[in-house]
Design an enzyme around this catalytic site. Structure first.
Site, PDB file in Angstrom:
ATOM      1  N   GLU A   1      14.423  32.292 -56.434  1.00  0.00           N
ATOM      2  CA  GLU A   1      14.725  32.263 -55.064  1.00  0.00           C
ATOM      3  C   GLU A   1      14.908  33.408 -54.359  1.00  0.00           C
ATOM      4  O   GLU A   1      15.937  34.134 -55.040  1.00  0.00           O
ATOM      5  CB  GLU A   1      15.864  31.096 -54.904  1.00  0.00           C
ATOM      6  CG  GLU A   1      15.926  30.874 -53.433  1.00  0.00           C
ATOM      7  CD  GLU A   1      16.974  29.894 -53.177  1.00  0.00           C
ATOM      8  OE1 GLU A   1      17.278  28.911 -53.965  1.00  0.00           O
ATOM      9  OE2 GLU A   1      17.809  29.926 -52.184  1.00  0.00           O
TER      10      GLU A   1
ATOM     11  N   LYS B   1      25.255  23.318 -54.782  1.00  0.00           N
ATOM     12  CA  LYS B   1      23.693  23.963 -55.285  1.00  0.00           C
ATOM     13  C   LYS B   1      24.103  25.234 -55.204  1.00  0.00           C
ATOM     14  O   LYS B   1      23.509  26.009 -55.802  1.00  0.00           O
ATOM     15  CB  LYS B   1      22.818  23.021 -54.271  1.00  0.00           C
ATOM     16  CG  LYS B   1      21.421  23.542 -55.059  1.00  0.00           C
ATOM     17  CD  LYS B   1      20.929  24.778 -54.122  1.00  0.00           C
ATOM     18  CE  LYS B   1      19.383  25.210 -54.662  1.00  0.00           C
ATOM     19  NZ  LYS B   1      18.800  26.336 -54.086  1.00  0.00           N
TER      20      LYS B   1
ATOM     21  N   ASP C   1      22.148  26.985 -71.802  1.00  0.00           N
ATOM     22  CA  ASP C   1      21.679  25.947 -71.529  1.00  0.00           C
ATOM     23  C   ASP C   1      22.109  25.385 -70.059  1.00  0.00           C
ATOM     24  O   ASP C   1      23.187  24.866 -69.933  1.00  0.00           O
ATOM     25  CB  ASP C   1      22.115  24.819 -72.761  1.00  0.00           C
ATOM     26  CG  ASP C   1      21.615  23.363 -72.458  1.00  0.00           C
ATOM     27  OD1 ASP C   1      20.997  23.131 -71.265  1.00  0.00           O
ATOM     28  OD2 ASP C   1      21.399  22.650 -73.220  1.00  0.00           O
TER      29      ASP C   1
ATOM     30  N   HIS D   1      17.710  34.720 -45.365  1.00  0.00           N
ATOM     31  CA  HIS D   1      16.640  33.879 -46.215  1.00  0.00           C
ATOM     32  C   HIS D   1      15.237  34.313 -46.033  1.00  0.00           C
ATOM     33  O   HIS D   1      14.576  34.812 -47.021  1.00  0.00           O
ATOM     34  CB  HIS D   1      16.809  32.594 -46.293  1.00  0.00           C
ATOM     35  CG  HIS D   1      16.346  31.514 -47.164  1.00  0.00           C
ATOM     36  ND1 HIS D   1      17.043  31.783 -48.831  1.00  0.00           N
ATOM     37  CD2 HIS D   1      15.234  30.914 -47.329  1.00  0.00           C
ATOM     38  CE1 HIS D   1      16.059  30.862 -49.477  1.00  0.00           C
ATOM     39  NE2 HIS D   1      15.189  30.508 -48.560  1.00  0.00           N
TER      40      HIS D   1
HETATM   41  C1  MEV Z   1      20.234  27.524 -50.864  1.00  0.00           C
HETATM   42  O1  MEV Z   1      19.567  27.772 -52.055  1.00  0.00           O
HETATM   43  C2  MEV Z   1      21.777  27.325 -50.900  1.00  0.00           C
HETATM   44  C3  MEV Z   1      22.554  27.114 -49.726  1.00  0.00           C
HETATM   45  O2  MEV Z   1      22.026  25.952 -49.370  1.00  0.00           O
HETATM   46  C4  MEV Z   1      23.904  26.749 -50.074  1.00  0.00           C
HETATM   47  C5  MEV Z   1      24.571  26.165 -49.042  1.00  0.00           C
HETATM   48  O3  MEV Z   1      24.330  25.564 -48.041  1.00  0.00           O
HETATM   49  O4  MEV Z   1      26.070  26.536 -49.191  1.00  0.00           O
HETATM   50  C6  MEV Z   1      22.391  28.156 -48.663  1.00  0.00           C
END
Ligand code: MEV
Length: 436
Positions: A85, A279, A295, A392
Protein backbone atom coordinates in the site's frame (compact mmCIF):
# COMPACT_ATOMS: atom_id res chain seq x y z
CA UNK A 1 -10.43 -26.23 -17.14
CA UNK A 2 -7.89 -28.07 -15.01
CA UNK A 3 -7.77 -31.85 -15.03
CA UNK A 4 -7.40 -33.72 -11.77
CA UNK A 5 -3.69 -34.13 -11.24
CA UNK A 6 -2.02 -36.94 -9.29
CA UNK A 7 1.34 -36.68 -7.51
CA UNK A 8 1.63 -32.99 -8.42
CA UNK A 9 4.18 -32.16 -5.73
CA UNK A 10 6.52 -34.80 -7.19
CA UNK A 11 6.64 -33.08 -10.59
CA UNK A 12 9.61 -30.88 -11.44
CA UNK A 13 9.15 -27.11 -11.44
CA UNK A 14 9.11 -27.11 -15.23
CA UNK A 15 6.46 -29.85 -15.32
CA UNK A 16 4.33 -27.95 -12.81
CA UNK A 17 4.49 -24.81 -14.95
CA UNK A 18 3.66 -26.79 -18.09
CA UNK A 19 0.64 -28.30 -16.37
CA UNK A 20 -0.53 -24.88 -15.16
CA UNK A 21 -0.03 -23.15 -18.47
CA UNK A 22 -1.77 -25.88 -20.46
CA UNK A 23 -4.65 -26.02 -17.96
CA UNK A 24 -5.29 -22.30 -17.52
CA UNK A 25 -3.51 -20.33 -20.23
CA UNK A 26 -3.99 -22.35 -23.43
CA UNK A 27 -0.20 -22.86 -23.44
CA UNK A 28 0.38 -19.12 -23.80
CA UNK A 29 4.12 -18.57 -23.52
CA UNK A 30 3.49 -15.14 -22.02
CA UNK A 31 2.24 -16.78 -18.81
CA UNK A 32 5.50 -18.75 -18.61
CA UNK A 33 7.48 -15.58 -19.20
CA UNK A 34 5.70 -13.76 -16.37
CA UNK A 35 6.47 -16.59 -13.97
CA UNK A 36 10.09 -16.77 -15.11
CA UNK A 37 10.56 -13.01 -14.97
CA UNK A 38 10.49 -13.25 -11.21
CA UNK A 39 13.01 -16.07 -10.89
CA UNK A 40 16.30 -15.11 -9.36
CA UNK A 41 19.36 -15.59 -11.55
CA UNK A 42 21.29 -16.79 -8.50
CA UNK A 43 20.33 -20.46 -8.57
CA UNK A 44 21.11 -21.21 -4.95
CA UNK A 45 19.03 -18.24 -3.79
CA UNK A 46 16.19 -19.38 -6.01
CA UNK A 47 16.41 -22.92 -4.63
CA UNK A 48 16.30 -21.55 -1.09
CA UNK A 49 13.09 -19.70 -1.88
CA UNK A 50 11.59 -22.65 -3.73
CA UNK A 51 12.13 -24.77 -0.65
CA UNK A 52 10.21 -22.43 1.66
CA UNK A 53 6.94 -23.79 0.32
CA UNK A 54 5.62 -26.76 -1.62
CA UNK A 55 4.78 -26.38 -5.32
CA UNK A 56 6.62 -23.08 -5.61
CA UNK A 57 6.87 -21.97 -9.24
CA UNK A 58 7.92 -18.32 -8.95
CA UNK A 59 8.55 -15.53 -6.46
CA UNK A 60 6.01 -12.92 -5.39
CA UNK A 61 7.63 -9.53 -4.94
CA UNK A 62 6.51 -6.92 -2.43
CA UNK A 63 8.37 -3.64 -1.87
CA UNK A 64 10.96 -3.77 0.88
CA UNK A 65 10.99 -0.18 2.20
CA UNK A 66 12.61 1.61 5.10
CA UNK A 67 11.12 4.22 7.42
CA UNK A 68 13.77 6.27 9.24
CA UNK A 69 13.58 8.51 12.32
CA UNK A 70 11.97 6.18 14.83
CA UNK A 71 13.04 6.90 18.40
CA UNK A 72 12.04 3.98 20.61
CA UNK A 73 13.13 3.89 24.24
CA UNK A 74 15.76 6.54 23.44
CA UNK A 75 17.30 4.49 20.63
CA UNK A 76 17.11 5.52 16.97
CA UNK A 77 15.78 2.96 14.50
CA UNK A 78 15.31 2.71 10.77
CA UNK A 79 12.41 0.35 10.21
CA UNK A 80 12.22 -2.20 7.40
CA UNK A 81 8.65 -2.47 6.11
CA UNK A 82 7.24 -4.85 3.53
CA UNK A 83 3.91 -3.61 2.20
CA UNK A 84 2.25 -2.88 -1.13
CA UNK A 85 0.00 0.00 0.00
CA UNK A 86 1.71 3.12 -1.32
CA UNK A 87 1.06 5.60 1.50
CA UNK A 88 1.87 3.42 4.53
CA UNK A 89 5.64 3.88 4.77
CA UNK A 90 5.42 7.61 4.08
CA UNK A 91 2.81 8.02 6.84
CA UNK A 92 4.87 5.99 9.31
CA UNK A 93 7.98 8.05 8.61
CA UNK A 94 6.09 11.32 8.98
CA UNK A 95 4.58 10.33 12.32
CA UNK A 96 7.92 9.01 13.58
CA UNK A 97 9.63 12.30 12.74
CA UNK A 98 7.10 14.30 14.75
CA UNK A 99 7.33 12.02 17.79
CA UNK A 100 11.12 11.94 17.63
CA UNK A 101 11.00 15.66 18.47
CA UNK A 102 8.80 14.85 21.48
CA UNK A 103 10.73 12.10 23.22
CA UNK A 104 9.86 9.23 20.90
CA UNK A 105 8.06 6.01 21.77
CA UNK A 106 8.22 4.48 25.24
CA UNK A 107 7.59 0.78 24.86
CA UNK A 108 7.54 -2.15 27.26
CA UNK A 109 6.77 -5.85 27.11
CA UNK A 110 4.24 -6.51 29.84
CA UNK A 111 4.39 -10.30 29.65
CA UNK A 112 5.63 -12.96 27.22
CA UNK A 113 3.61 -16.02 28.07
CA UNK A 114 2.32 -18.31 25.30
CA UNK A 115 -0.52 -20.82 25.46
CA UNK A 116 -1.19 -24.34 24.17
CA UNK A 117 -4.02 -26.80 24.69
CA UNK A 118 -4.69 -30.51 24.48
CA UNK A 119 -8.40 -30.85 23.79
CA UNK A 120 -9.90 -34.15 24.98
CA UNK A 121 -13.13 -35.83 25.98
CA UNK A 122 -13.77 -37.81 29.15
CA UNK A 123 -17.22 -38.80 30.38
CA UNK A 124 -16.31 -40.54 33.66
CA UNK A 125 -16.06 -39.46 37.25
CA UNK A 126 -14.70 -35.90 37.58
CA UNK A 127 -12.87 -36.66 40.83
CA UNK A 128 -10.96 -39.44 39.05
CA UNK A 129 -9.79 -37.24 36.16
CA UNK A 130 -8.72 -34.53 38.62
CA UNK A 131 -6.76 -37.05 40.70
CA UNK A 132 -5.22 -38.50 37.57
CA UNK A 133 -4.18 -35.03 36.42
CA UNK A 134 -2.50 -34.30 39.80
CA UNK A 135 -0.70 -37.62 39.47
CA UNK A 136 0.38 -37.15 35.84
CA UNK A 137 1.34 -33.45 35.92
CA UNK A 138 4.93 -33.93 37.23
CA UNK A 139 5.33 -36.80 34.75
CA UNK A 140 4.31 -34.50 31.87
CA UNK A 141 7.13 -32.14 32.88
CA UNK A 142 9.63 -34.96 33.42
CA UNK A 143 8.92 -36.89 30.25
CA UNK A 144 9.15 -33.83 28.00
CA UNK A 145 12.59 -32.88 29.30
CA UNK A 146 14.28 -33.97 26.09
CA UNK A 147 12.12 -31.44 24.20
CA UNK A 148 12.36 -28.65 26.78
CA UNK A 149 16.07 -28.93 27.71
CA UNK A 150 17.39 -26.58 25.02
CA UNK A 151 14.55 -24.09 25.46
CA UNK A 152 15.17 -24.05 29.24
CA UNK A 153 18.81 -23.20 28.66
CA UNK A 154 17.62 -20.17 26.65
CA UNK A 155 15.34 -19.03 29.48
CA UNK A 156 12.11 -20.59 28.21
CA UNK A 157 10.18 -23.78 28.83
CA UNK A 158 6.86 -24.95 30.21
CA UNK A 159 5.51 -22.59 32.86
CA UNK A 160 2.50 -24.53 34.04
CA UNK A 161 -0.12 -27.07 33.02
CA UNK A 162 -3.65 -27.15 34.36
CA UNK A 163 -6.75 -29.22 33.80
CA UNK A 164 -9.69 -27.18 32.55
CA UNK A 165 -13.20 -28.61 32.83
CA UNK A 166 -15.35 -27.34 29.96
CA UNK A 167 -17.94 -30.12 30.28
CA UNK A 168 -20.70 -27.69 31.31
CA UNK A 169 -20.38 -26.11 27.82
CA UNK A 170 -19.78 -29.30 25.82
CA UNK A 171 -20.47 -32.75 27.29
CA UNK A 172 -17.25 -34.45 28.34
CA UNK A 173 -14.95 -31.70 27.06
CA UNK A 174 -11.73 -31.01 28.99
CA UNK A 175 -8.41 -29.35 28.22
CA UNK A 176 -4.85 -29.64 29.33
CA UNK A 177 -4.12 -25.94 29.33
CA UNK A 178 -0.39 -25.22 29.23
CA UNK A 179 1.58 -22.00 29.38
CA UNK A 180 5.06 -21.55 27.95
CA UNK A 181 7.93 -19.13 27.51
CA UNK A 182 9.75 -19.50 24.23
CA UNK A 183 12.66 -17.05 24.58
CA UNK A 184 13.47 -15.49 21.20
CA UNK A 185 11.48 -17.99 19.15
CA UNK A 186 7.85 -17.54 18.18
CA UNK A 187 7.72 -21.04 19.62
CA UNK A 188 5.02 -22.76 17.56
CA UNK A 189 7.09 -25.89 16.89
CA UNK A 190 8.30 -26.09 20.47
CA UNK A 191 4.81 -25.68 21.93
CA UNK A 192 3.18 -28.11 19.51
CA UNK A 193 5.87 -30.74 20.15
CA UNK A 194 5.33 -30.44 23.91
CA UNK A 195 1.55 -30.64 23.52
CA UNK A 196 1.62 -33.72 21.31
CA UNK A 197 3.86 -35.39 23.85
CA UNK A 198 1.52 -34.35 26.71
CA UNK A 199 -1.40 -35.92 24.85
CA UNK A 200 0.51 -39.11 24.28
CA UNK A 201 1.62 -39.40 27.91
CA UNK A 202 -1.79 -38.38 29.26
CA UNK A 203 -3.62 -40.99 27.21
CA UNK A 204 -1.13 -43.81 27.65
CA UNK A 205 -0.12 -43.63 31.32
CA UNK A 206 -3.40 -44.53 33.02
CA UNK A 207 -1.98 -47.92 34.06
CA UNK A 208 0.61 -46.11 36.20
CA UNK A 209 -2.15 -44.42 38.17
CA UNK A 210 -2.11 -46.41 41.44
CA UNK A 211 -5.84 -46.54 42.06
CA UNK A 212 -6.31 -48.02 38.53
CA UNK A 213 -9.73 -46.38 38.37
CA UNK A 214 -9.11 -45.01 34.90
CA UNK A 215 -8.78 -46.83 31.57
CA UNK A 216 -6.98 -45.27 28.63
CA UNK A 217 -10.05 -45.87 26.43
CA UNK A 218 -11.96 -43.38 28.58
CA UNK A 219 -9.74 -40.54 27.38
CA UNK A 220 -10.40 -39.43 23.83
CA UNK A 221 -7.79 -36.99 22.58
CA UNK A 222 -9.19 -34.66 19.90
CA UNK A 223 -6.24 -32.38 19.12
CA UNK A 224 -3.13 -30.75 20.51
CA UNK A 225 -2.24 -27.26 19.29
CA UNK A 226 -0.90 -23.92 20.43
CA UNK A 227 -3.32 -21.04 20.75
CA UNK A 228 -2.61 -18.04 18.55
CA UNK A 229 -4.53 -15.98 21.07
CA UNK A 230 -1.83 -14.75 23.43
CA UNK A 231 -3.47 -12.23 25.80
CA UNK A 232 -0.54 -12.71 28.21
CA UNK A 233 2.12 -12.01 25.60
CA UNK A 234 1.57 -8.29 25.54
CA UNK A 235 3.44 -5.21 24.42
CA UNK A 236 2.54 -1.61 25.20
CA UNK A 237 3.90 1.53 23.55
CA UNK A 238 3.14 5.16 24.16
CA UNK A 239 3.94 8.67 22.99
CA UNK A 240 3.11 11.88 24.78
CA UNK A 241 3.65 15.62 24.58
CA UNK A 242 1.96 18.69 25.91
CA UNK A 243 -1.38 19.63 24.43
CA UNK A 244 -0.09 22.88 22.90
CA UNK A 245 2.61 20.99 20.98
CA UNK A 246 0.21 18.48 19.50
CA UNK A 247 -2.32 21.16 18.65
CA UNK A 248 0.30 23.34 16.98
CA UNK A 249 1.10 20.43 14.67
CA UNK A 250 -2.22 21.16 12.95
CA UNK A 251 -2.87 24.89 13.41
CA UNK A 252 -5.70 24.86 10.85
CA UNK A 253 -7.60 22.16 12.73
CA UNK A 254 -9.01 23.56 15.97
CA UNK A 255 -8.85 21.14 18.94
CA UNK A 256 -6.73 18.63 17.03
CA UNK A 257 -5.91 16.63 20.18
CA UNK A 258 -9.58 16.40 21.18
CA UNK A 259 -10.48 15.24 17.70
CA UNK A 260 -7.92 12.42 17.93
CA UNK A 261 -9.49 11.40 21.26
CA UNK A 262 -12.92 11.42 19.64
CA UNK A 263 -11.71 9.05 16.92
CA UNK A 264 -10.90 6.57 19.70
CA UNK A 265 -14.26 7.11 21.39
CA UNK A 266 -15.99 6.45 18.08
CA UNK A 267 -13.95 3.28 17.42
CA UNK A 268 -14.77 2.05 20.92
CA UNK A 269 -18.50 2.12 20.28
CA UNK A 270 -18.80 1.40 16.57
CA UNK A 271 -17.48 -1.86 15.17
CA UNK A 272 -17.38 -0.63 11.59
CA UNK A 273 -15.06 2.19 12.53
CA UNK A 274 -13.08 0.04 15.00
CA UNK A 275 -12.15 -2.53 12.36
CA UNK A 276 -10.86 0.18 10.00
CA UNK A 277 -9.10 1.96 12.84
CA UNK A 278 -7.32 -1.27 13.83
CA UNK A 279 -6.62 -2.09 10.17
CA UNK A 280 -4.65 1.16 10.06
CA UNK A 281 -2.61 -0.03 13.05
CA UNK A 282 -2.04 -3.40 11.37
CA UNK A 283 -0.75 -1.62 8.23
CA UNK A 284 2.35 -0.79 10.25
CA UNK A 285 2.45 -3.93 12.35
CA UNK A 286 2.12 -6.38 9.45
CA UNK A 287 4.69 -4.54 7.34
CA UNK A 288 7.37 -5.06 9.99
CA UNK A 289 6.14 -8.53 10.92
CA UNK A 290 6.50 -9.58 7.27
CA UNK A 291 9.86 -7.82 6.76
CA UNK A 292 11.22 -9.66 9.80
CA UNK A 293 9.97 -13.05 8.58
CA UNK A 294 7.24 -13.47 11.17
CA UNK A 295 3.77 -14.96 10.96
CA UNK A 296 1.44 -12.03 10.27
CA UNK A 297 -1.65 -14.25 10.31
CA UNK A 298 -0.93 -15.19 13.91
CA UNK A 299 -0.31 -11.56 14.91
CA UNK A 300 -3.47 -10.39 13.12
CA UNK A 301 -5.71 -13.13 14.58
CA UNK A 302 -4.52 -12.46 18.11
CA UNK A 303 -4.79 -8.68 17.81
CA UNK A 304 -8.40 -8.81 16.65
CA UNK A 305 -9.42 -11.31 19.34
CA UNK A 306 -7.77 -9.00 21.89
CA UNK A 307 -9.69 -6.04 20.46
CA UNK A 308 -12.86 -7.99 21.39
CA UNK A 309 -11.80 -8.91 24.90
CA UNK A 310 -14.49 -6.72 26.50
CA UNK A 311 -17.26 -8.49 24.60
CA UNK A 312 -17.36 -5.91 21.80
CA UNK A 313 -14.74 -5.18 19.16
CA UNK A 314 -12.94 -1.93 20.05
CA UNK A 315 -9.90 0.19 19.31
CA UNK A 316 -6.51 -1.29 20.13
CA UNK A 317 -5.12 2.19 20.74
CA UNK A 318 -6.11 4.77 23.30
CA UNK A 319 -5.70 8.56 23.63
CA UNK A 320 -6.31 10.87 26.53
CA UNK A 321 -5.29 14.21 28.03
CA UNK A 322 -3.98 14.35 31.59
CA UNK A 323 -2.49 17.41 33.31
CA UNK A 324 -2.21 19.27 30.02
CA UNK A 325 -0.39 16.35 28.38
CA UNK A 326 -1.66 14.40 25.40
CA UNK A 327 -1.06 10.63 25.61
CA UNK A 328 -1.44 8.19 22.75
CA UNK A 329 -0.89 4.49 23.43
CA UNK A 330 -1.24 1.04 21.96
CA UNK A 331 -1.41 -2.30 23.77
CA UNK A 332 -1.66 -5.54 21.89
CA UNK A 333 -0.68 -9.21 22.03
CA UNK A 334 2.13 -10.34 19.78
CA UNK A 335 3.77 -13.74 19.29
CA UNK A 336 6.85 -13.18 17.17
CA UNK A 337 10.43 -14.42 17.08
CA UNK A 338 13.90 -13.40 16.04
CA UNK A 339 15.19 -16.96 15.74
CA UNK A 340 13.65 -19.98 13.99
CA UNK A 341 11.26 -20.06 11.05
CA UNK A 342 12.64 -18.16 8.08
CA UNK A 343 14.36 -15.58 10.30
CA UNK A 344 17.73 -17.28 9.94
CA UNK A 345 17.20 -18.38 6.35
CA UNK A 346 15.71 -15.59 4.26
CA UNK A 347 18.54 -13.21 3.27
CA UNK A 348 16.27 -10.14 3.26
CA UNK A 349 14.83 -11.05 6.65
CA UNK A 350 18.35 -11.40 8.04
CA UNK A 351 19.15 -8.00 6.57
CA UNK A 352 15.98 -6.49 8.06
CA UNK A 353 16.90 -7.79 11.50
CA UNK A 354 20.40 -6.39 11.07
CA UNK A 355 18.98 -2.96 10.18
CA UNK A 356 17.11 -3.15 13.49
CA UNK A 357 20.34 -4.02 15.34
CA UNK A 358 19.53 -7.74 15.65
CA UNK A 359 16.92 -7.29 18.37
CA UNK A 360 15.76 -10.09 20.63
CA UNK A 361 12.08 -10.97 20.44
CA UNK A 362 11.03 -8.59 23.23
CA UNK A 363 12.88 -5.70 21.59
CA UNK A 364 11.26 -6.55 18.28
CA UNK A 365 7.80 -6.61 19.92
CA UNK A 366 8.44 -3.04 21.14
CA UNK A 367 9.61 -1.90 17.72
CA UNK A 368 6.66 -3.44 15.89
CA UNK A 369 4.10 -2.03 18.32
CA UNK A 370 5.64 1.45 18.00
CA UNK A 371 5.35 1.31 14.22
CA UNK A 372 1.70 0.31 14.66
CA UNK A 373 1.11 3.32 16.88
CA UNK A 374 2.92 5.66 14.48
CA UNK A 375 0.77 4.33 11.65
CA UNK A 376 -2.40 4.85 13.64
CA UNK A 377 -1.36 8.41 14.50
CA UNK A 378 -0.60 9.15 10.84
CA UNK A 379 -3.98 7.82 9.72
CA UNK A 380 -5.99 9.63 12.42
CA UNK A 381 -4.08 12.84 11.78
CA UNK A 382 -5.01 12.75 8.10
CA UNK A 383 -8.58 11.73 8.80
CA UNK A 384 -9.34 14.62 11.15
CA UNK A 385 -7.51 17.21 9.01
CA UNK A 386 -7.13 17.00 5.23
CA UNK A 387 -8.89 13.63 4.85
CA UNK A 388 -7.15 10.44 3.86
CA UNK A 389 -7.36 10.75 0.08
CA UNK A 390 -5.01 13.71 -0.30
CA UNK A 391 -1.89 11.96 0.97
CA UNK A 392 -3.04 8.55 -0.14
CA UNK A 393 -3.70 9.56 -3.74
CA UNK A 394 -0.48 11.60 -3.93
CA UNK A 395 1.39 8.40 -3.14
CA UNK A 396 -0.87 6.39 -5.43
CA UNK A 397 -0.25 8.79 -8.36
CA UNK A 398 2.73 6.82 -9.57
CA UNK A 399 0.65 3.61 -9.67
CA UNK A 400 -2.00 5.37 -11.76
CA UNK A 401 0.67 6.78 -14.09
CA UNK A 402 2.08 3.28 -14.51
CA UNK A 403 -1.42 2.01 -15.24
CA UNK A 404 -1.59 4.47 -18.17
CA UNK A 405 1.96 3.50 -19.17
CA UNK A 406 3.26 7.03 -18.73
CA UNK A 407 6.84 7.62 -19.84
CA UNK A 408 9.43 9.40 -17.69
CA UNK A 409 8.66 12.85 -19.14
CA UNK A 410 4.89 12.40 -18.68
CA UNK A 411 5.54 11.33 -15.09
CA UNK A 412 7.59 14.46 -14.45
CA UNK A 413 4.84 16.69 -15.87
CA UNK A 414 2.21 14.85 -13.85
CA UNK A 415 4.17 15.26 -10.60
CA UNK A 416 4.21 19.04 -11.20
CA UNK A 417 0.56 19.25 -12.26
CA UNK A 418 -0.75 17.17 -9.34
CA UNK A 419 1.09 19.22 -6.71
CA UNK A 420 -1.85 21.63 -7.03
CA UNK A 421 -4.58 19.34 -8.36
CA UNK A 422 -6.62 16.48 -6.97
CA UNK A 423 -5.42 12.99 -7.86
CA UNK A 424 -7.98 10.42 -8.85
CA UNK A 425 -8.35 7.87 -11.61
CA UNK A 426 -10.25 10.26 -13.90
CA UNK A 427 -8.05 13.30 -13.38
CA UNK A 428 -4.91 11.26 -14.11
CA UNK A 429 -6.45 9.70 -17.23
CA UNK A 430 -7.58 13.13 -18.48
CA UNK A 431 -4.19 14.67 -17.80
CA UNK A 432 -2.36 11.91 -19.68
CA UNK A 433 -4.74 12.19 -22.65
CA UNK A 434 -4.29 15.95 -22.69
CA UNK A 435 -0.50 15.92 -22.80
CA UNK A 436 -0.22 13.08 -25.32
C1 MEV B 1 -5.95 2.60 5.14
O1 MEV B 1 -5.14 1.53 4.74
C2 MEV B 1 -6.01 2.71 6.65
C3 MEV B 1 -6.97 3.73 7.20
O2 MEV B 1 -8.28 3.50 6.68
C4 MEV B 1 -6.97 3.60 8.70
C5 MEV B 1 -8.01 4.42 9.41
O3 MEV B 1 -9.07 4.71 8.84
O4 MEV B 1 -7.78 4.72 10.60
C6 MEV B 1 -6.60 5.14 6.76
Amino acid sequence: MSKKVKGFSKLSKKEKINWLVSSYFKNDSNAVNILKQYWNSDESLQNLHDEFSENSISNYYLPFSIAPNFLINDKKFTIPMTIEESSVVAAAGKAAKFWMKHGGFKAEVINDEKIGQVHFFYHGNKKTINEYFDFIKPILFKKTESITKKMKSRGGGIIDISLVDKSSQLAGYFQLFATFRTADAMGANFINSCLEEFANIFKNSTQLFSTKKLKKEEIEIIMSILSNYVPNCIVKTEVSCNVQDINSLEPNTPNFADKIIQTINIANLDVHRAVTHNKGIMNGIDAVVIATGNDFRAVEASAHAYASRNGIYQSLSNAYIKKNNFYFELTLPMAIGTVGGVTNLHPLVKLALKILGNPNSKELMKIIASVGLAQNFGALRSLVTSGIQKGHMKMHLINLLNKYEANENEKKLAQIHFKENTVNNNSVENFINKIR
